[in-house]
Motif scaffolding. Structure first.
Motif, PDB file in Angstrom:
ATOM      1  N   VAL A  68       0.843  -1.197   0.000  1.00 39.64           N
ATOM      2  CA  VAL A  68       0.000   0.000   0.000  1.00 39.64           C
ATOM      3  C   VAL A  68       0.881   1.252   0.000  1.00 39.64           C
ATOM      4  O   VAL A  68       0.631   2.203  -0.745  1.00 39.64           O
ATOM      5  CB  VAL A  68      -0.954  -0.014   1.207  1.00 39.64           C
ATOM      6  N   ALA A  69       1.930   1.247   0.824  1.00 41.42           N
ATOM      7  CA  ALA A  69       2.831   2.403   0.876  1.00 41.42           C
ATOM      8  C   ALA A  69       3.530   2.611  -0.461  1.00 41.42           C
ATOM      9  O   ALA A  69       3.659   3.748  -0.938  1.00 41.42           O
ATOM     10  CB  ALA A  69       3.858   2.223   1.994  1.00 41.42           C
ATOM     11  N   LEU A  70       3.999   1.531  -1.084  1.00 47.07           N
ATOM     12  CA  LEU A  70       4.678   1.673  -2.372  1.00 47.07           C
ATOM     13  C   LEU A  70       3.713   2.170  -3.438  1.00 47.07           C
ATOM     14  O   LEU A  70       4.093   2.968  -4.302  1.00 47.07           O
ATOM     15  CB  LEU A  70       5.294   0.340  -2.791  1.00 47.07           C
ATOM     16  N   THR A  71       2.464   1.741  -3.365  1.00 44.87           N
ATOM     17  CA  THR A  71       1.457   2.255  -4.296  1.00 44.87           C
ATOM     18  C   THR A  71       1.279   3.757  -4.126  1.00 44.87           C
ATOM     19  O   THR A  71       1.238   4.502  -5.112  1.00 44.87           O
ATOM     20  CB  THR A  71       0.117   1.525  -4.081  1.00 44.87           C
ATOM     21  N   CYS A  72       1.189   4.214  -2.884  1.00 49.60           N
ATOM     22  CA  CYS A  72       1.064   5.654  -2.631  1.00 49.60           C
ATOM     23  C   CYS A  72       2.255   6.408  -3.210  1.00 49.60           C
ATOM     24  O   CYS A  72       2.091   7.453  -3.857  1.00 49.60           O
ATOM     25  CB  CYS A  72       0.948   5.923  -1.133  1.00 49.60           C
ATOM     26  N   ALA A  73       3.454   5.885  -2.987  1.00 50.87           N
ATOM     27  CA  ALA A  73       4.652   6.553  -3.486  1.00 50.87           C
ATOM     28  C   ALA A  73       4.681   6.561  -5.008  1.00 50.87           C
ATOM     29  O   ALA A  73       5.004   7.576  -5.634  1.00 50.87           O
ATOM     30  CB  ALA A  73       5.900   5.862  -2.926  1.00 50.87           C
ATOM     31  N   ALA A  74       4.341   5.422  -5.605  1.00 51.58           N
ATOM     32  CA  ALA A  74       4.392   5.320  -7.065  1.00 51.58           C
ATOM     33  C   ALA A  74       3.394   6.253  -7.732  1.00 51.58           C
ATOM     34  O   ALA A  74       3.683   6.841  -8.786  1.00 51.58           O
ATOM     35  CB  ALA A  74       4.129   3.874  -7.486  1.00 51.58           C
ATOM     36  N   VAL A 158      13.308   6.125   3.076  1.00 48.04           N
ATOM     37  CA  VAL A 158      12.118   5.717   3.815  1.00 48.04           C
ATOM     38  C   VAL A 158      12.215   4.216   4.059  1.00 48.04           C
ATOM     39  O   VAL A 158      12.030   3.406   3.143  1.00 48.04           O
ATOM     40  CB  VAL A 158      10.825   6.060   3.049  1.00 48.04           C
ATOM     41  N   GLY A 159      12.524   3.843   5.305  1.00 49.92           N
ATOM     42  CA  GLY A 159      12.711   2.445   5.661  1.00 49.92           C
ATOM     43  C   GLY A 159      11.425   1.831   6.169  1.00 49.92           C
ATOM     44  O   GLY A 159      10.779   2.376   7.063  1.00 49.92           O
ATOM     45  N   MET A 160      11.057   0.683   5.579  1.00 50.06           N
ATOM     46  CA  MET A 160       9.810   0.010   5.935  1.00 50.06           C
ATOM     47  C   MET A 160      10.025  -1.424   6.408  1.00 50.06           C
ATOM     48  O   MET A 160       9.064  -2.161   6.600  1.00 50.06           O
ATOM     49  CB  MET A 160       8.853   0.013   4.740  1.00 50.06           C
ATOM     50  N   GLY A 161      11.287  -1.821   6.560  1.00 46.96           N
ATOM     51  CA  GLY A 161      11.587  -3.184   6.977  1.00 46.96           C
ATOM     52  C   GLY A 161      12.815  -3.194   7.861  1.00 46.96           C
ATOM     53  O   GLY A 161      13.216  -2.158   8.409  1.00 46.96           O
ATOM     54  N   PRO A 162      13.453  -4.357   8.020  1.00 43.34           N
ATOM     55  CA  PRO A 162      14.708  -4.420   8.778  1.00 43.34           C
ATOM     56  C   PRO A 162      15.730  -3.449   8.204  1.00 43.34           C
ATOM     57  O   PRO A 162      15.703  -3.108   7.017  1.00 43.34           O
ATOM     58  CB  PRO A 162      15.147  -5.878   8.603  1.00 43.34           C
ATOM     59  N   SER A 223       6.398   2.013  16.689  1.00 45.13           N
ATOM     60  CA  SER A 223       5.238   1.142  16.786  1.00 45.13           C
ATOM     61  C   SER A 223       4.251   1.654  17.837  1.00 45.13           C
ATOM     62  O   SER A 223       3.048   1.394  17.732  1.00 45.13           O
ATOM     63  CB  SER A 223       5.685  -0.276  17.127  1.00 45.13           C
ATOM     64  N   ASP A 224       4.734   2.395  18.817  1.00 44.48           N
ATOM     65  CA  ASP A 224       3.839   2.995  19.815  1.00 44.48           C
ATOM     66  C   ASP A 224       2.746   3.828  19.141  1.00 44.48           C
ATOM     67  O   ASP A 224       1.636   3.941  19.661  1.00 44.48           O
ATOM     68  CB  ASP A 224       4.622   3.906  20.760  1.00 44.48           C
ATOM     69  N   VAL A 225       3.067   4.420  17.997  1.00 46.98           N
ATOM     70  CA  VAL A 225       2.125   5.292  17.280  1.00 46.98           C
ATOM     71  C   VAL A 225       1.402   4.542  16.168  1.00 46.98           C
ATOM     72  O   VAL A 225       0.227   4.802  15.896  1.00 46.98           O
ATOM     73  CB  VAL A 225       2.869   6.516  16.709  1.00 46.98           C
ATOM     74  N   THR A 226       2.079   3.590  15.509  1.00 52.04           N
ATOM     75  CA  THR A 226       1.491   2.948  14.335  1.00 52.04           C
ATOM     76  C   THR A 226       0.633   1.730  14.657  1.00 52.04           C
ATOM     77  O   THR A 226      -0.218   1.343  13.845  1.00 52.04           O
ATOM     78  CB  THR A 226       2.583   2.498  13.344  1.00 52.04           C
ATOM     79  N   SER A 270      -4.802  -5.328   8.464  1.00 58.81           N
ATOM     80  CA  SER A 270      -3.429  -4.898   8.193  1.00 58.81           C
ATOM     81  C   SER A 270      -3.292  -3.459   8.655  1.00 58.81           C
ATOM     82  O   SER A 270      -3.858  -2.537   8.046  1.00 58.81           O
ATOM     83  CB  SER A 270      -3.120  -5.000   6.691  1.00 58.81           C
ATOM     84  N   MET A 271      -2.570  -3.262   9.757  1.00 62.04           N
ATOM     85  CA  MET A 271      -2.327  -1.905  10.236  1.00 62.04           C
ATOM     86  C   MET A 271      -1.352  -1.217   9.289  1.00 62.04           C
ATOM     87  O   MET A 271      -0.330  -1.797   8.906  1.00 62.04           O
ATOM     88  CB  MET A 271      -1.775  -1.936  11.659  1.00 62.04           C
ATOM     89  N   GLN A 272      -1.650   0.022   8.963  1.00 62.55           N
ATOM     90  CA  GLN A 272      -0.899   0.707   7.919  1.00 62.55           C
ATOM     91  C   GLN A 272       0.308   1.468   8.485  1.00 62.55           C
ATOM     92  O   GLN A 272       0.443   2.690   8.370  1.00 62.55           O
ATOM     93  CB  GLN A 272      -1.832   1.620   7.131  1.00 62.55           C
ATOM     94  N   HIS A 273       1.223   0.677   9.057  1.00 63.91           N
ATOM     95  CA  HIS A 273       2.457   1.234   9.612  1.00 63.91           C
ATOM     96  C   HIS A 273       3.248   1.997   8.542  1.00 63.91           C
ATOM     97  O   HIS A 273       3.685   3.132   8.756  1.00 63.91           O
ATOM     98  CB  HIS A 273       3.351   0.119  10.159  1.00 63.91           C
ATOM     99  N   ASP A 274       3.450   1.349   7.401  1.00 68.43           N
ATOM    100  CA  ASP A 274       4.377   1.898   6.415  1.00 68.43           C
ATOM    101  C   ASP A 274       3.812   3.089   5.641  1.00 68.43           C
ATOM    102  O   ASP A 274       4.556   4.039   5.368  1.00 68.43           O
ATOM    103  CB  ASP A 274       4.838   0.798   5.467  1.00 68.43           C
ATOM    104  N   PRO A 275       2.533   3.110   5.285  1.00 67.17           N
ATOM    105  CA  PRO A 275       2.005   4.354   4.728  1.00 67.17           C
ATOM    106  C   PRO A 275       2.124   5.535   5.706  1.00 67.17           C
ATOM    107  O   PRO A 275       2.370   6.666   5.282  1.00 67.17           O
ATOM    108  CB  PRO A 275       0.542   4.019   4.424  1.00 67.17           C
ATOM    109  N   LEU A 276       1.970   5.267   7.020  1.00 66.86           N
ATOM    110  CA  LEU A 276       2.150   6.347   7.983  1.00 66.86           C
ATOM    111  C   LEU A 276       3.612   6.791   8.028  1.00 66.86           C
ATOM    112  O   LEU A 276       3.911   7.987   8.161  1.00 66.86           O
ATOM    113  CB  LEU A 276       1.686   5.910   9.375  1.00 66.86           C
ATOM    114  N   ALA A 277       4.542   5.840   7.889  1.00 67.54           N
ATOM    115  CA  ALA A 277       5.953   6.210   7.815  1.00 67.54           C
ATOM    116  C   ALA A 277       6.230   7.041   6.572  1.00 67.54           C
ATOM    117  O   ALA A 277       6.981   8.024   6.616  1.00 67.54           O
ATOM    118  CB  ALA A 277       6.823   4.950   7.815  1.00 67.54           C
TER     119      ALA A 277
END
Length: 332
Positions: A68-74, A158-162, A223-226, A270-277
């Motif tokens: 979802v985040a990559l779609t927003c960016a693209a 923009v980091g979305m993983g390890p 994660s406290d926020v997302t 699916s909590m949208q952690h990465d779109p929020l990032a």
């Protein structure tokens, strides 16, 4: 109010912060000492990075929030310059990212397959990438250097993983440390399971510790926020219905299938952690953050520590505003 010259260059936030700190220091004995202390503790504001190149570092293919985040960016960021994959699964994450970008017409954005940490559990996109999508290149450092060489400004990471890819770049190319403005989804001060670190940090604790110790401009989307159902997509959400609607474009149908697989295999949302990032990296106004000293234990559990490293950390978000923004990005 005095006269102003509209042609005079506008003073930067960094310059204004420095001027105000200098004023407070000079007149500390007149009562401005506490202001100087607060300014110094808070540090200078993050650099302005609008319209600078964007590198997305993602473990796409597991929780659909990455896709979802990559779609927003693209769809909305012409500055998207590079997509890296991390926690790779035999190159499958990179091929899936390539396919998704191509569905959005972003053939201009290269994809590079990054670190493979040997994890296979969180991967639900088997068979969703056409066979004719080739394996992607694997030289992360060369790709990052190419993006940085394309501009004399900062580059947004923009980091979305390890954090494995980022740690390697900072270690192998120290000249890039001051060029990268890093927004990383990961870490938690009050994690829901106090016996372990947040997911992205615990998959490569050494990399997380190295990045926190090395990155010059680091903003952690905690994660406290997302971690909240307020920003989750489920089969009952308007966002899911939009993606599942009759006549939806191919990219939306792909996201819907990805979500369905996640719901079946793991969780009903699916909590949208990465779109929020991503929204945080774009400096959109509905995410608040502050500067704190943090320390990471050997297993990457995070704590506040007066002797720790400075980082910006998120404190709260306007979830309704974020949901509205996300819906706008996915509208077709």
């Amino acid at each position: 109010m005095g006269d102003t010259d509209p042609d005079e260059p506008r003073e930067s936030l960094e310059s204004m912060w420095s001027s105000l700190l200098g004023f407070a220091d000079r007149y500390a004995e007149l009562g401005y000492g506490p202001l100087a202390a607060k300014l110094r503790a808070g540090g200078p504001p993050p650099p302005r990075v609008q319209h600078t190149p964007v590198i997305v570092d993602t473990d796409i293919g597991g929780d659909p929030d990455d896709a979802v985040a990559l779609t927003c960016a693209a769809r909305t960021l012409p500055e998207l310059a590079l997509v890296l994959t991390t926690d790779e699964n035999g190159g499958g994450r990179a091929r899936f990212a390539r396919h998704l970008l191509d569905l959005h017409g972003r053939h201009d954005v290269p994809v590079v397959a990054g670190a493979d940490l040997g994890n296979t559990r969180y991967y639900v996109v088997d068979g969703l990438t056409p066979d004719d999508v080739p394996a992607q290149p694997t030289d992360v450092l060369d790709a990052v250097r190419t993006v940085c060489a394309s501009t004399d400004r900062h580059v947004r990471w923009v980091g979305m993983g390890p954090l494995t890819n980022l740690s390697a770049v900072l270690r192998e190319a120290p000249e890039l440390v001051d060029r990268l403005v890093v927004t990383q989804m990961g870490g938690a001060i009050n994690y829901r399971d106090p016996a372990r670190a947040e997911h992205n940090f615990r998959l490569d604790p050494d990399a997380a510790r190295a990045v926190v110790a090395t990155a010059a401009d680091l903003l952690l989307v905690l994660s406290d926020v997302t971690f909240t159902e307020q920003i989750a997509i489920s089969t009952e959400s308007d966002t899911y219905r939009l993606l599942a609607a009759e006549g939806a474009p191919e990219w939306a149908r792909l996201l819907r299938t990805h979500l369905d697989r996640w719901f079946t295999a793991f969780y009903p949302s699916s909590m949208q952690h990465d779109p929020l990032a991503l929204a945080t990296a774009l400096q959109l106004p509905f995410v608040d953050f502050t500067r704190r000293r943090i320390a990471l234990a050997p297993d990457a559990r995070m704590s506040l520590d007066p002797e720790g490293h400075f980082a910006w950390v998120t404190t709260q978000a306007d979830y309704p505003a974020f949901r509205s923004w996300l819906t706008e990005q996915l509208a077709y």
